[in-house]
Design a protein around this motif. Sequence first.
Motif, PDB file in Angstrom:
ATOM      1  N   PHE A  41       0.730  -0.995   0.034  1.00  0.00           N
ATOM      2  CA  PHE A  41       0.395   0.091  -0.302  1.00  0.00           C
ATOM      3  C   PHE A  41       0.799   1.420  -0.470  1.00  0.00           C
ATOM      4  O   PHE A  41       0.388   2.297  -0.690  1.00  0.00           O
ATOM      5  N   ARG A 113      -4.421  -4.085  -2.404  1.00  0.00           N
ATOM      6  CA  ARG A 113      -4.784  -2.642  -3.583  1.00  0.00           C
ATOM      7  C   ARG A 113      -6.020  -3.834  -3.640  1.00  0.00           C
ATOM      8  O   ARG A 113      -6.820  -2.400  -4.260  1.00  0.00           O
ATOM      9  N   LEU A 116      -8.549  -2.370  -1.080  1.00  0.00           N
ATOM     10  CA  LEU A 116      -8.846  -1.147  -1.252  1.00  0.00           C
ATOM     11  C   LEU A 116      -9.625  -0.247  -2.167  1.00  0.00           C
ATOM     12  O   LEU A 116     -10.053   0.506  -1.303  1.00  0.00           O
TER      13      LEU A 116
END
Length: 227
Positions: A41, A113, A116
């Motif tokens: 991240f 990701r 996310l």
Amino acid sequence: MYEDTGFVMVAGGSARRFGGGNKLLLEAGGLPVFLHGVREFAGAMPGRFVIVTPADQGELFRSLAEKYCPEARILWTTGGAVRSDSVRAGLAMLPDGVKFVAIHDAARPLATRELLAKVLERAREIGGAIPGKPVTDTLKRTDGEGVISETVDRADLWRVETPQVFDAAKLKQAYEAAAGREFTDDAGVMAAAGFDTAVVFNPAENLKITYAGDAAILVRLLEEQGR
């Protein structure tokens, strides 16, 4: 996608249930556990990526990050006695211009990701979103002697994960209103302040390292994923 987004990785837990040592510093897949999240991240949010460490281990965390992820632009701070204090400390480190913030437990090294992005997309719509999985196990409530008192209806119940993503201004407001109270996750803080949060189904493995046996499971999962 992440230009207005910050990230707070909470790494200040006591790890009491783990049985000794800091679980986040264990090596798995060639990295200390907490650094899997950094590699995944930090590059997406340079200068907006915060790690909250235990007060007595901050230098150790920093040295490991510099060794394994020297390119990562990390903001560092130390946590408090309880999780809420650590999140507050992380939020205070975020620079101006951050409109959404992801709060992530460093003990979940398999988060991606892709996850996310899904959670952030939903948070932009409603103000807050968290990943999770519907409860599939039968749930029992017991009395003080460990005797079952009832079966709990599992309909509409979810097992909650991180990263949890929120409108940054609303989350800060929620934490101000929650002063003196402790919550097990940030969605609970938002709910107490009257803000909505949605759940996003995450079909992928998102193991949380809690007990000593979880470390071996993590190593196997990382090998299966080629990490």
